[in-house]
Design a protein around this motif. Structure first.
Motif, PDB file in Angstrom:
ATOM      1  N   ALA A 544      40.467  33.618  35.041  1.00 57.54           N
ATOM      2  CA  ALA A 544      39.390  34.004  34.391  1.00 57.54           C
ATOM      3  C   ALA A 544      38.408  34.821  35.333  1.00 57.54           C
ATOM      4  CB  ALA A 544      38.722  32.991  33.702  1.00 57.54           C
ATOM      5  N   VAL A 545      38.217  36.002  35.086  1.00 59.90           N
ATOM      6  CA  VAL A 545      37.150  36.932  35.883  1.00 59.90           C
ATOM      7  C   VAL A 545      35.935  37.225  35.078  1.00 59.90           C
ATOM      8  CG1 VAL A 545      36.999  39.069  36.972  1.00 59.90           C
ATOM      9  CG2 VAL A 545      39.129  37.766  37.115  1.00 59.90           C
ATOM     10  N   ILE A 546      34.832  37.008  35.787  1.00 60.42           N
ATOM     11  CA  ILE A 546      33.716  37.416  35.139  1.00 60.42           C
ATOM     12  C   ILE A 546      32.920  38.131  36.096  1.00 60.42           C
ATOM     13  CG2 ILE A 546      33.175  35.517  33.644  1.00 60.42           C
ATOM     14  CD1 ILE A 546      31.366  34.091  35.918  1.00 60.42           C
ATOM     15  N   GLY A 547      31.825  38.952  35.548  1.00 64.48           N
ATOM     16  CA  GLY A 547      30.767  39.760  36.547  1.00 64.48           C
ATOM     17  C   GLY A 547      29.646  39.143  36.486  1.00 64.48           C
ATOM     18  N   VAL A 548      29.282  38.878  38.023  1.00 66.10           N
ATOM     19  CA  VAL A 548      27.900  38.105  37.862  1.00 66.10           C
ATOM     20  C   VAL A 548      26.871  39.476  38.968  1.00 66.10           C
ATOM     21  CG1 VAL A 548      28.547  36.060  37.794  1.00 66.10           C
ATOM     22  CG2 VAL A 548      28.224  37.089  40.017  1.00 66.10           C
ATOM     23  N   PRO A 549      25.420  39.357  38.579  1.00 63.12           N
ATOM     24  CA  PRO A 549      24.486  40.225  39.052  1.00 63.12           C
ATOM     25  C   PRO A 549      24.720  40.106  40.584  1.00 63.12           C
ATOM     26  CG  PRO A 549      23.559  38.927  37.549  1.00 63.12           C
ATOM     27  CD  PRO A 549      24.734  38.272  37.631  1.00 63.12           C
ATOM     28  N   ASP A 550      24.546  41.280  41.330  1.00 68.60           N
ATOM     29  CA  ASP A 550      24.575  41.406  42.709  1.00 68.60           C
ATOM     30  C   ASP A 550      23.401  42.493  43.233  1.00 68.60           C
ATOM     31  OD1 ASP A 550      25.905  40.920  45.446  1.00 68.60           O
ATOM     32  OD2 ASP A 550      25.561  43.088  45.116  1.00 68.60           O
ATOM     33  N   VAL A 556      29.226  41.958  40.672  1.00 70.21           N
ATOM     34  CA  VAL A 556      30.415  41.653  41.560  1.00 70.21           C
ATOM     35  C   VAL A 556      31.390  40.726  40.653  1.00 70.21           C
ATOM     36  CG1 VAL A 556      29.539  42.289  43.906  1.00 70.21           C
ATOM     37  CG2 VAL A 556      29.256  39.899  42.818  1.00 70.21           C
ATOM     38  N   PRO A 557      32.710  40.654  40.959  1.00 69.32           N
ATOM     39  CA  PRO A 557      33.615  40.037  40.256  1.00 69.32           C
ATOM     40  C   PRO A 557      33.614  38.530  40.744  1.00 69.32           C
ATOM     41  CG  PRO A 557      34.587  41.875  41.243  1.00 69.32           C
ATOM     42  CD  PRO A 557      33.266  41.867  41.698  1.00 69.32           C
ATOM     43  N   VAL A 558      33.827  37.551  39.892  1.00 70.89           N
ATOM     44  CA  VAL A 558      33.870  36.316  40.567  1.00 70.89           C
ATOM     45  C   VAL A 558      35.328  35.685  39.611  1.00 70.89           C
ATOM     46  CG1 VAL A 558      32.945  33.933  40.257  1.00 70.89           C
ATOM     47  CG2 VAL A 558      31.706  35.700  40.846  1.00 70.89           C
ATOM     48  N   ARG A 591      37.254  43.743  44.971  1.00 75.76           N
ATOM     49  CA  ARG A 591      37.571  42.482  45.756  1.00 75.76           C
ATOM     50  C   ARG A 591      36.575  41.145  45.107  1.00 75.76           C
ATOM     51  NH1 ARG A 591      36.516  39.593  50.629  1.00 75.76           N
ATOM     52  NH2 ARG A 591      38.308  39.226  51.756  1.00 75.76           N
ATOM     53  N   PRO A 592      37.263  39.963  44.893  1.00 76.48           N
ATOM     54  CA  PRO A 592      36.264  38.980  44.208  1.00 76.48           C
ATOM     55  C   PRO A 592      35.173  38.616  45.339  1.00 76.48           C
ATOM     56  CG  PRO A 592      38.524  38.550  43.847  1.00 76.48           C
ATOM     57  CD  PRO A 592      38.626  39.902  44.865  1.00 76.48           C
ATOM     58  N   ALA A 593      33.887  38.483  44.697  1.00 76.15           N
ATOM     59  CA  ALA A 593      32.729  38.021  45.731  1.00 76.15           C
ATOM     60  C   ALA A 593      33.125  36.441  45.925  1.00 76.15           C
ATOM     61  CB  ALA A 593      31.392  38.145  44.889  1.00 76.15           C
ATOM     62  N   ARG A 594      33.593  35.888  44.957  1.00 80.45           N
ATOM     63  CA  ARG A 594      33.953  34.298  44.957  1.00 80.45           C
ATOM     64  C   ARG A 594      35.186  34.033  44.119  1.00 80.45           C
ATOM     65  NH1 ARG A 594      28.487  34.635  44.978  1.00 80.45           N
ATOM     66  NH2 ARG A 594      28.119  34.384  42.577  1.00 80.45           N
ATOM     67  N   VAL A 595      35.864  32.872  44.751  1.00 78.03           N
ATOM     68  CA  VAL A 595      36.940  32.293  44.098  1.00 78.03           C
ATOM     69  C   VAL A 595      36.717  30.891  44.062  1.00 78.03           C
ATOM     70  CG1 VAL A 595      39.524  32.129  44.046  1.00 78.03           C
ATOM     71  CG2 VAL A 595      38.461  34.201  44.847  1.00 78.03           C
ATOM     72  N   TYR A 596      36.889  30.474  42.692  1.00 77.97           N
ATOM     73  CA  TYR A 596      36.907  28.885  42.408  1.00 77.97           C
ATOM     74  C   TYR A 596      38.255  28.635  42.005  1.00 77.97           C
ATOM     75  CZ  TYR A 596      31.959  29.618  42.535  1.00 77.97           C
ATOM     76  OH  TYR A 596      30.475  29.963  43.135  1.00 77.97           O
ATOM     77  N   ILE A 597      38.549  27.671  42.824  1.00 76.69           N
ATOM     78  CA  ILE A 597      39.865  26.944  42.034  1.00 76.69           C
ATOM     79  C   ILE A 597      39.765  25.732  41.360  1.00 76.69           C
ATOM     80  CG2 ILE A 597      42.125  26.038  42.622  1.00 76.69           C
ATOM     81  CD1 ILE A 597      42.046  28.943  43.648  1.00 76.69           C
ATOM     82  N   VAL A 598      40.231  25.901  40.185  1.00 77.90           N
ATOM     83  CA  VAL A 598      39.778  24.614  39.106  1.00 77.90           C
ATOM     84  C   VAL A 598      41.037  24.212  38.443  1.00 77.90           C
ATOM     85  CG1 VAL A 598      37.512  25.253  38.648  1.00 77.90           C
ATOM     86  CG2 VAL A 598      39.349  26.378  37.408  1.00 77.90           C
ATOM     87  N   ASP A 599      41.095  23.234  37.832  1.00 74.15           N
ATOM     88  CA  ASP A 599      42.221  22.272  37.224  1.00 74.15           C
ATOM     89  C   ASP A 599      42.263  23.145  35.799  1.00 74.15           C
ATOM     90  OD1 ASP A 599      42.670  20.641  39.278  1.00 74.15           O
ATOM     91  OD2 ASP A 599      41.734  19.108  38.602  1.00 74.15           O
ATOM     92  N   SER A 600      41.347  23.334  35.091  1.00 69.56           N
ATOM     93  CA  SER A 600      41.584  24.016  33.920  1.00 69.56           C
ATOM     94  C   SER A 600      40.403  24.960  33.522  1.00 69.56           C
ATOM     95  CB  SER A 600      41.739  22.762  32.767  1.00 69.56           C
ATOM     96  OG  SER A 600      40.512  22.066  32.731  1.00 69.56           O
ATOM     97  N   LEU A 601      40.678  25.750  32.720  1.00 70.14           N
ATOM     98  CA  LEU A 601      39.745  26.550  32.267  1.00 70.14           C
ATOM     99  C   LEU A 601      39.351  26.297  31.068  1.00 70.14           C
ATOM    100  CD1 LEU A 601      41.655  29.942  33.523  1.00 70.14           C
ATOM    101  CD2 LEU A 601      39.479  28.805  34.443  1.00 70.14           C
ATOM    102  N   PRO A 602      37.700  26.851  30.858  1.00 75.14           N
ATOM    103  CA  PRO A 602      37.274  26.727  29.290  1.00 75.14           C
ATOM    104  C   PRO A 602      37.944  27.461  28.224  1.00 75.14           C
ATOM    105  CG  PRO A 602      35.619  27.799  30.592  1.00 75.14           C
ATOM    106  CD  PRO A 602      36.960  27.471  31.335  1.00 75.14           C
ATOM    107  N   LYS A 603      38.465  26.927  27.344  1.00 74.84           N
ATOM    108  CA  LYS A 603      39.427  27.457  26.031  1.00 74.84           C
ATOM    109  C   LYS A 603      38.629  27.337  24.806  1.00 74.84           C
ATOM    110  CE  LYS A 603      43.091  28.982  28.475  1.00 74.84           C
ATOM    111  NZ  LYS A 603      44.514  28.194  28.317  1.00 74.84           N
TER     112      LYS A 603
END
Ligand code: ATP
Ligand code: MG
Length: 646
Positions: A544-550, A556-558, A591-603
């Motif tokens: 999942a990709v979102i944009g956060v203010p920079d 920037v994409p996260v 280029r993603p500003a941050r990458v978070y590895i998680v076990d599951s994504l909210p659905k």
């Protein structure tokens, strides 16, 4: 250009011949809608034929088959008794209760009549609303068809929703009756429904006078409230076998209400009609799903969703086919369970979601390979973007066309699709193909409203009048219907609220929702494009990709991603690798500003990524209305990951 549907209305043996190419047929459906739909109207039974095919005197509202009188239940059940009474109509396989129940059209007719008689005994009649809150069990289908039979308007609420969601929908529909079960099951665990219903009714402003409880014998202690709650089996025995006459309805009366998934905000109560919907169902079974009377369709949806309504209940049954309904997880008892059913019932068309295939992708492909899938002709996938790695994986395993299908609860049937029943075009990964028959789609510039050229991004819109089958309005809220869908452009156009792009050959690609665009230093990037890129990395299951203010770049994409089991050990390495993947495929700007590895994504409960909740958490805001969230634990994990930093 003619499609020769002529001949007998009453015999479901009669299948039409569609002459000509997709292009010819589509042009005909758009340029001469009245002639086209007059021909299609003959696919169903009309007690009184329509006097006018289309009334568009009050845009954007339109009325199809005006003056025609028909009934969804008659077309789905009674009409087939002459030719296919002993054919299987409905198979309900449950790996939760370990049962398989089969019903021929004759048996279905009996069940539906008995159910309708019980409804009448409880005072339900023409125009009354009935909320159905049940798991994927046969009685949910009987309840829907019984409502349709007597002209009551059903509003099926997905059985996994909490009391609050149910209360809100009760207050919107103001039902005369609520139908439920003693319990549902998920992953082998019994989930009692009745206590949940009790608290929903306590919270509702307009609770119905009666609750009808279908007991599945799951051994839960349910307390029936005297005077209000009624046990179905008891009342059925009391009423006895009665044939309940069909209530003929004018084509534009409401048949049912159904809420959108709530991915972008408060769900909208879609109101469906009778005649237009029946015709769209009959047509799409032949043209889109290529399922003829007597053939088998397996849709893995829950009856509580749009796909469940259209392709577990009304489509296959109106089309005289056999419908397979499944209760359970795709991986229990093992990841072969759906394919085993495909083999056992010689399923011709399987309909599922990309999310489900991504779940299967975590498992050994042998679970698919070991079954005889020679009857299977197509796998249709809808509801979410179908990423290329997932499409390729399942396509290679099955060796059958994997058809991406784009539609919305609002449309009720596919808006963008390939039409194997008419003129099968080659699939193109990432694209749901072309506008369906009757859909006049355009891709337009969001500012100028002008049509964009091939390769240019724009908003996918539909030129009204919307074809039969699509929503009539938002239930008791014509203003919201206009404001939500028809007020985005100078011209009167239905906005899908999705971004799209068309290639040189006319294949349409969906790029994400209009509120899912990131602006990085003046570059507009669809979250979907970046998600595709992340997913192309072999370690990734879902992203999942979102944009956060920079401060510097605007946004920037996260990235939030889940990994295949074998990569789970090296999260840091995987994150760095993902950054490189995106940079290589889309350039440094993405280029993603941050990458978070998680076990599951909210659905959402319907399996859609709840990006807005990620967005809110990443920006430290309140995640908003989470009533349709499926897995709250995923959000907790995201909170934790954000606190710890990437
Ligand atoms: P809400 O309208 O309440 O925010 P929702 O849009 O998720 O929720 P649905 O009607 O269940 O409710 O979903 C329709 C949406 O799903 C489409 O508008 C589109 O964004 C997405 N979608 C459906 N099929 C596809 C597909 N094949 N490819 C890409 N996106 C798809
Ligand atoms: Mg929507």
């Amino acid at each position: 250009m003619q499609c020769n549907n002529a001949a007998s209305l009453s015999s479901s043996q009669q299948t039409p011949v569609f002459n000509g190419s997709y292009e010819q047929l589509h042009r005909y459906s758009i340029e001469q809608p009245e002639a086209f739909w007059e021909e299609q109207s003959r696919l169903i039974h009309w007690e009184t034929p329509p006097q006018q095919i289309l009334d568009y005197s009050n845009p954007p509202f339109r009325r199809w088959f005006v003056g025609g009188r028909t009934n969804l239940c008659y077309n789905a059940v009674d009409r087939h008794l002459a030719d296919r009474a002993e054919q299987l109509a409905l198979v309900v396989a449950s790996t939760e209760t370990d049962t398989t129940r089969e019903f021929t059209y004759r048996q279905l007719h009996r069940e539906v009549n008995d159910f309708a008689a019980v409804l009448r005994r409880l005072g339900v009649g023409h125009g009354d609303r009935v909320v159905v809150y049940m798991p994927n069990m046969a009685e949910a289908v009987f309840a829907m068809l019984a409502c349709a039979r007597i002209g009551a308007v059903h509003s099926v609420v997905f059985g996994g929703f909490a009391a609050h969601n149910l209360a809100v929908r009760i207050d919107d529909a103001q039902p005369k009756l609520l139908i439920t079960a003693d319990a549902g099951m998920r992953g082998g665990k019994v989930i009692p429904y009745k206590p949940l219903v009790d608290s929903a009714l306590a919270a509702a402003q307009t609770p119905p006078p009666h609750v009808l409880v279908v007991s599945r014998g799951l051994d839960v202690d349910i307390a029936l409230q005297p005077g209000r709650d009624v046990d179905y089996a008891t009342l059925r025995a009391e009423v006895g076998q009665v044939d309940v006459p069909v209530q003929w309805l004018e084509s534009n009366e409401p048949s049912y209400l159904l809420y959108t998934s709530g991915t972008t905000g408060k769900p909208k109560g879609v109101q469906r009609d009778v005649g237009g919907y029946a015709v769209a169902m009959a047509l799409s079974m032949l043209t889109v799903f290529d399922v003829k009377p007597g053939q088998v369709m397996f849709s893995t949806s829950d009856v509580g969703w749009a796909v469940g309504h259209s392709y577990n209940v009304y489509g296959p049954l109106i089309g005289g086919a056999t419908s397979l309904l499944y209760e359970g997880l795709p991986t229990r008892p093992d990841a072969g369970v759906w394919w085993q059913l495909c083999e056992k019932y010689a399923v011709r068309t399987l309909f599922s979601s990309p999310t489900a295939i991504r779940v299967l992708k975590k498992h050994d492909p042998e679970f698919i390979r070991k079954y005889d899938l020679s009857a299977l002709q197509y796998l249709f996938l809808a509801g979410e973007p179908l990423d290329e790695p997932t499409a390729l994986w399942i396509n290679e395993l099955l060796g059958k066309p994997v058809i991406d299908n784009y539609w919305q609860t609002e449309t009720g049937w596919p808006a963008l699709t390939l039409l194997p029943g008419v003129d099968m075009k080659p699939t193109r990964f990432g694209s749901p193909g072309f506008a369906n028959l009757g859909y006049n789609t355009r891709i337009i510039d969001e500012n100028t409203g002008e049509e964009v050229g091939p390769g240019e991004k724009g908003v996918l819109v539909m030129v009204p009048p919307l074809p039969p089958g699509c929503l009539s309005t938002v239930w008791r809220n014509d203003e919201r219907f206009i404001a939500s869908y028809f007020s985005h452009f100078k011209e009167l156009l239905y906005s899908s609220l999705d971004w799209a792009i068309r290639d040189e050959d006319g294949y349409t690609f969906i790029l994400g929702r209009t509120d899912d665009v990131i602006n990085v230093a003046g570059h507009r990037l669809g979250t979907r494009e970046i998600e595709e890129s992340v997913s192309s990395n072999a370690a990734v299951v879902e992203a999942a990709v979102i944009g956060v203010p920079d401060e510097l770049k605007g946004q920037v994409p996260v990235v939030f991603a889940t990994l295949r089991d074998e990569h789970a050990g090296n999260r840091a390495g995987a994150a760095a690798d993902l950054r490189r993947t995106v940079e290589q495929s889309l350039g440094a700007v993405a280029r993603p500003a941050r990458v978070y590895i998680v076990d599951s994504l909210p659905k959402t409960r319907s399996g859609k990524l709840l990006r807005r909740s990620l967005q809110a958490l990443a920006q430290g805001n309140d995640p908003g209305d989470l009533s349709t969230l499926d897995n709250p634990a995923a959000l907790d994990e995201v909170r934790g990951a954000l606190d710890r930093g990437a």
